[in-house]
Scaffold this active site. Structure first.
Site, PDB file in Angstrom:
ATOM      1  N   CYS A  14      -7.807   2.882   3.119  1.00 42.65           N
ATOM      2  CA  CYS A  14      -6.539   2.149   3.289  1.00 42.65           C
ATOM      3  C   CYS A  14      -5.282   3.016   3.214  1.00 42.65           C
ATOM      4  O   CYS A  14      -4.530   3.090   4.182  1.00 42.65           O
ATOM      5  CB  CYS A  14      -6.454   1.022   2.270  1.00 42.65           C
ATOM      6  SG  CYS A  14      -7.660  -0.274   2.597  1.00 42.65           S
TER       7      CYS A  14
ATOM      8  N   ASN B 149       0.833  -1.212   0.000  1.00 41.67           N
ATOM      9  CA  ASN B 149       0.000   0.000   0.000  1.00 41.67           C
ATOM     10  C   ASN B 149       0.865   1.259   0.000  1.00 41.67           C
ATOM     11  O   ASN B 149       0.564   2.233  -0.699  1.00 41.67           O
ATOM     12  CB  ASN B 149      -0.935   0.005   1.214  1.00 41.67           C
ATOM     13  CG  ASN B 149      -2.257  -0.668   0.906  1.00 41.67           C
ATOM     14  OD1 ASN B 149      -2.505  -1.101  -0.219  1.00 41.67           O
ATOM     15  ND2 ASN B 149      -3.127  -0.762   1.892  1.00 41.67           N
TER      16      ASN B 149
HETATM   17  P1  NAD Z   1     -15.510  -1.992   7.825  1.00 49.94           P
HETATM   18  O1  NAD Z   1     -15.495  -0.948   8.839  1.00 49.94           O
HETATM   19  O2  NAD Z   1     -16.271  -1.809   6.551  1.00 49.94           O
HETATM   20  O3  NAD Z   1     -16.075  -3.363   8.471  1.00 49.94           O
HETATM   21  C1  NAD Z   1     -15.701  -3.855   9.720  1.00 49.94           C
HETATM   22  C2  NAD Z   1     -16.900  -4.602  10.317  1.00 49.94           C
HETATM   23  O4  NAD Z   1     -16.471  -5.334  11.473  1.00 49.94           O
HETATM   24  C3  NAD Z   1     -18.030  -3.680  10.798  1.00 49.94           C
HETATM   25  O5  NAD Z   1     -19.242  -4.055  10.181  1.00 49.94           O
HETATM   26  C4  NAD Z   1     -18.067  -3.916  12.337  1.00 49.94           C
HETATM   27  O6  NAD Z   1     -19.375  -3.850  12.876  1.00 49.94           O
HETATM   28  C5  NAD Z   1     -17.511  -5.313  12.424  1.00 49.94           C
HETATM   29  N1  NAD Z   1     -16.928  -5.682  13.740  1.00 49.94           N
HETATM   30  C6  NAD Z   1     -16.064  -4.974  14.510  1.00 49.94           C
HETATM   31  N2  NAD Z   1     -15.723  -5.674  15.602  1.00 49.94           N
HETATM   32  C7  NAD Z   1     -16.375  -6.865  15.533  1.00 49.94           C
HETATM   33  C8  NAD Z   1     -16.431  -8.027  16.367  1.00 49.94           C
HETATM   34  N3  NAD Z   1     -15.723  -8.119  17.500  1.00 49.94           N
HETATM   35  N4  NAD Z   1     -17.227  -9.052  15.991  1.00 49.94           N
HETATM   36  C9  NAD Z   1     -17.958  -8.979  14.858  1.00 49.94           C
HETATM   37  N5  NAD Z   1     -17.933  -7.911  14.020  1.00 49.94           N
HETATM   38  C10 NAD Z   1     -17.155  -6.869  14.353  1.00 49.94           C
HETATM   39  O7  NAD Z   1     -13.977  -2.319   7.498  1.00 49.94           O
HETATM   40  P2  NAD Z   1     -13.329  -2.801   6.107  1.00 49.94           P
HETATM   41  O8  NAD Z   1     -13.195  -1.665   5.178  1.00 49.94           O
HETATM   42  O9  NAD Z   1     -14.014  -4.046   5.674  1.00 49.94           O
HETATM   43  O10 NAD Z   1     -11.851  -3.151   6.608  1.00 49.94           O
HETATM   44  C11 NAD Z   1     -11.583  -4.274   7.403  1.00 49.94           C
HETATM   45  C12 NAD Z   1     -10.078  -4.515   7.407  1.00 49.94           C
HETATM   46  O11 NAD Z   1      -9.632  -4.867   6.101  1.00 49.94           O
HETATM   47  C13 NAD Z   1      -9.227  -3.304   7.813  1.00 49.94           C
HETATM   48  O12 NAD Z   1      -8.109  -3.739   8.534  1.00 49.94           O
HETATM   49  C14 NAD Z   1      -8.787  -2.723   6.486  1.00 49.94           C
HETATM   50  O13 NAD Z   1      -7.585  -2.021   6.575  1.00 49.94           O
HETATM   51  C15 NAD Z   1      -8.596  -3.982   5.668  1.00 49.94           C
HETATM   52  N6  NAD Z   1      -8.730  -3.785   4.216  1.00 49.94           N
HETATM   53  C16 NAD Z   1      -9.720  -2.996   3.734  1.00 49.94           C
HETATM   54  C17 NAD Z   1      -9.862  -2.841   2.351  1.00 49.94           C
HETATM   55  C18 NAD Z   1     -10.950  -1.958   1.778  1.00 49.94           C
HETATM   56  O14 NAD Z   1     -10.889  -1.674   0.588  1.00 49.94           O
HETATM   57  N7  NAD Z   1     -11.926  -1.523   2.554  1.00 49.94           N
HETATM   58  C19 NAD Z   1      -9.001  -3.512   1.476  1.00 49.94           C
HETATM   59  C20 NAD Z   1      -8.006  -4.331   2.025  1.00 49.94           C
HETATM   60  C21 NAD Z   1      -7.882  -4.462   3.402  1.00 49.94           C
HETATM   61  C1  UDX Z   2      -6.323   0.331  -2.114  1.00 48.63           C
HETATM   62  C2  UDX Z   2      -5.368  -0.680  -2.755  1.00 48.63           C
HETATM   63  O1  UDX Z   2      -5.316  -0.449  -4.172  1.00 48.63           O
HETATM   64  C3  UDX Z   2      -5.827  -2.091  -2.472  1.00 48.63           C
HETATM   65  O2  UDX Z   2      -4.878  -3.025  -2.993  1.00 48.63           O
HETATM   66  C4  UDX Z   2      -5.945  -2.256  -0.962  1.00 48.63           C
HETATM   67  O3  UDX Z   2      -6.422  -3.555  -0.662  1.00 48.63           O
HETATM   68  C5  UDX Z   2      -6.863  -1.216  -0.364  1.00 48.63           C
HETATM   69  O4  UDX Z   2      -6.404   0.092  -0.727  1.00 48.63           O
HETATM   70  P1  UDX Z   2      -8.727   1.311  -2.676  1.00 48.63           P
HETATM   71  O5  UDX Z   2      -8.405   2.276  -1.585  1.00 48.63           O
HETATM   72  O6  UDX Z   2     -10.033   0.602  -2.659  1.00 48.63           O
HETATM   73  O7  UDX Z   2      -7.595   0.172  -2.735  1.00 48.63           O
HETATM   74  O8  UDX Z   2      -8.656   2.077  -4.086  1.00 48.63           O
HETATM   75  P2  UDX Z   2      -7.481   2.510  -5.096  1.00 48.63           P
HETATM   76  O9  UDX Z   2      -7.976   2.233  -6.458  1.00 48.63           O
HETATM   77  O10 UDX Z   2      -6.176   1.931  -4.734  1.00 48.63           O
HETATM   78  O11 UDX Z   2      -7.445   4.086  -4.913  1.00 48.63           O
HETATM   79  C6  UDX Z   2      -7.017   4.687  -3.694  1.00 48.63           C
HETATM   80  C7  UDX Z   2      -6.938   6.190  -3.862  1.00 48.63           C
HETATM   81  O12 UDX Z   2      -5.869   6.555  -4.732  1.00 48.63           O
HETATM   82  C8  UDX Z   2      -8.198   6.825  -4.475  1.00 48.63           C
HETATM   83  O13 UDX Z   2      -8.465   8.045  -3.817  1.00 48.63           O
HETATM   84  C9  UDX Z   2      -7.813   7.060  -5.914  1.00 48.63           C
HETATM   85  O14 UDX Z   2      -8.519   8.110  -6.525  1.00 48.63           O
HETATM   86  C10 UDX Z   2      -6.337   7.408  -5.761  1.00 48.63           C
HETATM   87  N1  UDX Z   2      -5.548   7.155  -6.976  1.00 48.63           N
HETATM   88  C11 UDX Z   2      -5.372   5.879  -7.423  1.00 48.63           C
HETATM   89  C12 UDX Z   2      -4.931   8.215  -7.646  1.00 48.63           C
HETATM   90  O15 UDX Z   2      -5.070   9.382  -7.243  1.00 48.63           O
HETATM   91  N2  UDX Z   2      -4.155   7.950  -8.733  1.00 48.63           N
HETATM   92  C13 UDX Z   2      -3.956   6.688  -9.210  1.00 48.63           C
HETATM   93  O16 UDX Z   2      -3.226   6.542 -10.207  1.00 48.63           O
HETATM   94  C14 UDX Z   2      -4.586   5.620  -8.547  1.00 48.63           C
END
Ligand code: NAD
Ligand code: UDX
Length: 434
Positions: A263, A211
């Site tokens: 993220c 990331n």
């Molecule tokens: P989110 O906030 O959308 O979802 C988290 C969920 O967990 C919520 O619905 C909450 O109610 C639930 N929760 C919290 N504590 C709990 C417990 N003890 N038991 C049951 N449920 C519980 O979060 P997210 O965006 O899905 O992110 C989750 C993790 O994945 C983070 O560490 C994030 O950094 C990582 N991640 C996110 C993305 C993304 O694009 N959102 C991508 C890759 C990794």
């Molecule tokens: C990111 C990572 O790509 C993914 O692998 C990880 O699991 C979660 O974080 P996401 O945040 O969903 O995914 O979207 P991404 O498409 O990566 O964009 C992140 C931010 O960067 C956005 O605000 C986007 O507009 C910006 N971005 C992305 C730019 O400004 N320029 C680019 O060239 C690409």
């Protein structure tokens, strides 16, 4: 194979639905009763293209269900994934591991038979070891291993990213845990997705390093975009010329208003804090964070400049509020940094977003107005600011836009349009790095 997903948010819900698509029996557990009620009633609480049909198909096949009853689900599980939030901890920038540790404590008493507890949340190095310690202390008789399986999906493209990943990373401490995880991901062998098996610490660090590197590419091109403006170069041409070099790669070189989302902002900060904790320098990532903040501030200046130095009393139509298209997620969206200073200086903002307006209303200043229709937002505007590149904004009826505005400033912070064409339509056009 029985899989439990703790947390039914963006990652838990997508991962749970995709594992059930692979053939596993999946139970998604969440504390949030409202969320589970919605899911049980067939409603998807987030906007993610393709998720609704995937969930419906697998629920109907009896492979996917939703509950708040953690104990019963965990008892039956072969694999328990922790996919709860790890937001920035207030005050010090570190990842807040409170939800992860609480989940580990909740799981521990209910483990029956050999189970692998897998961190899918993005967590700092050492977290899997802490999860192991918490479970062993809470339930000394438990037969379990911990593992780290970071998730790389992007919002808006989450299903295809999950079903066709560039790689799967498995941090493991035993061959038994590795076998179970390989078995779960076996359908990916068909598409020859690389499965990288490492120790726990390396898996945890891979996620942050990946990331931070992607964020670095974005901050790099954003800084170059400023230089392009100063010297009269075109950042599109520069990015293309760089990206055609296979060693650099053309992705993540789009200049814009600065990265946002759930993220990059939090994970870059957490990486810096981890480095500090271990007494190691992280100057590159620190600069990436600084450049990103400066880029957002620069966007405010751009809007101000396009409005002849003052936004007071000016009507600004804002197209796009979410941090990227095809999501309703507003976490750390550039809109949250760029719009409040304009409101503070007296701008009247009328915003439109295809999916994010409900979330945005809770986060933006109360005076921001919202329009359900793009052209209603633009009516009588002194300036249009294109902030998120939703498809709906890529093919605007430009003569209609121009005719309904009172001014002629078009500020395109995603470089969707061509400067020459916009001038021909009569706009005073501002973009990023061109
Ligand atoms: P989110 O906030 O959308 O979802 C988290 C969920 O967990 C919520 O619905 C909450 O109610 C639930 N929760 C919290 N504590 C709990 C417990 N003890 N038991 C049951 N449920 C519980 O979060 P997210 O965006 O899905 O992110 C989750 C993790 O994945 C983070 O560490 C994030 O950094 C990582 N991640 C996110 C993305 C993304 O694009 N959102 C991508 C890759 C990794
Ligand atoms: C990111 C990572 O790509 C993914 O692998 C990880 O699991 C979660 O974080 P996401 O945040 O969903 O995914 O979207 P991404 O498409 O990566 O964009 C992140 C931010 O960067 C956005 O605000 C986007 O507009 C910006 N971005 C992305 C730019 O400004 N320029 C680019 O060239 C690409």
């Amino acid at each position: 194979m029985n899989v439990v997903m703790i947390g039914a948010g963006y990652v838990g819900l997508v991962s749970g639905a995709c594992f059930s698509e692979f053939g596993a029996n999946v139970v998604c557990v969440d504390l949030n009763q409202e969320r589970i009620d919605a899911l049980t009633a067939g409603q998807i609480p987030i906007y993610e293209p393709g998720l609704s049909s995937l969930v419906t198909r697998n629920r109907e096949a009896g492979r996917l269900r939703f509950t708040t009853a953690l104990a019963e689900a965990v008892t039956e599980a072969d694999l328990v994934f922790i996919a709860v939030g790890t937001p920035t901890r207030r005050g010090d920038g570190h990842a807040d591991l409170g939800y992860v540790y609480a989940a580990a404590r909740d799981i521990a008493p209910h483990l029956r038979g050999y189970t692998v507890v897998v961190d899918k949340s993005t967590v700092p190095v050492g977290t899997a070891a802490q999860v192991r310690r918490i479970i062993a202390e809470t339930n000394p008789g438990a037969d379990f291993d911990v593992a780290s399986n970071p998730e790389f999906l992007r919002e808006g493209a989450a299903i295809s990213d999950f079903l066709r990943p560039d790689r799967v990373v498995l941090g493991v401490e035993s061959s038994r845990a590795e076998s179970l995880l390989r078995e779960l991901y076996r359908p990916l062998n068909l598409i020859e997705a690389p499965i990288l098996v490492t120790d726990l610490e390396s898996a945890e660090l891979i996620k942050y390093a990946a990331n931070a590197f992607l964020a670095t590419k974005i901050s790099f091109i954003n800084e170059i975009s400023q230089l392009c403006e100063a010297v009269g170069a075109d950042v599109h041409a520069v990015a293309r010329g760089m990206g055609l070099d296979g060693r650099i790669g053309k992705k993540f070189l789009h200049a814009g208003p600065g990265y946002g989302g759930s993220c990059f902002p939090k994970d870059t900060l957490a990486l810096v804090r981890t480095a500090q904790e271990y007494g190691v320098s992280s100057r590159i990532v620190e600069s990436v964070v600084e450049v990103n903040a400066a880029q957002k501030a620069r966007m405010v200046q751009k809007v101000r400049h396009a409005l002849d130095g003052s936004e007071a009393g000016k009507r600004i139509a804002v197209l796009g509020l979410t941090f990227k298209p095809e999501t309703d997620d507003m976490r750390d969206a550039p809109a949250l940094s760029i719009l409040p200073p304009l409101v503070d200086k007296g701008a009247v903002i009328v915003a439109h977003d295809p999916q994010g307006m409900r979330e945005a209303k809770a986060l933006l200043p109360d005076s921001v107005e919202y329009a359900d229709d793009i052209y209603t937002a633009i009516e009588g505007a002194d300036a249009v600011v294109l902030l998120t590149e939703w498809n709906a904004y890529r093919g605007l009826d430009l003569p209609r836009v121009k005719a309904s505005m009172r001014g002629d400033a078009f500020i395109d912070l995603r470089n969707v349009y061509e400067p020459k064409m916009m001038a021909e339509y009569g706009f005073r056009y501002t973009c990023v790095g061109r």
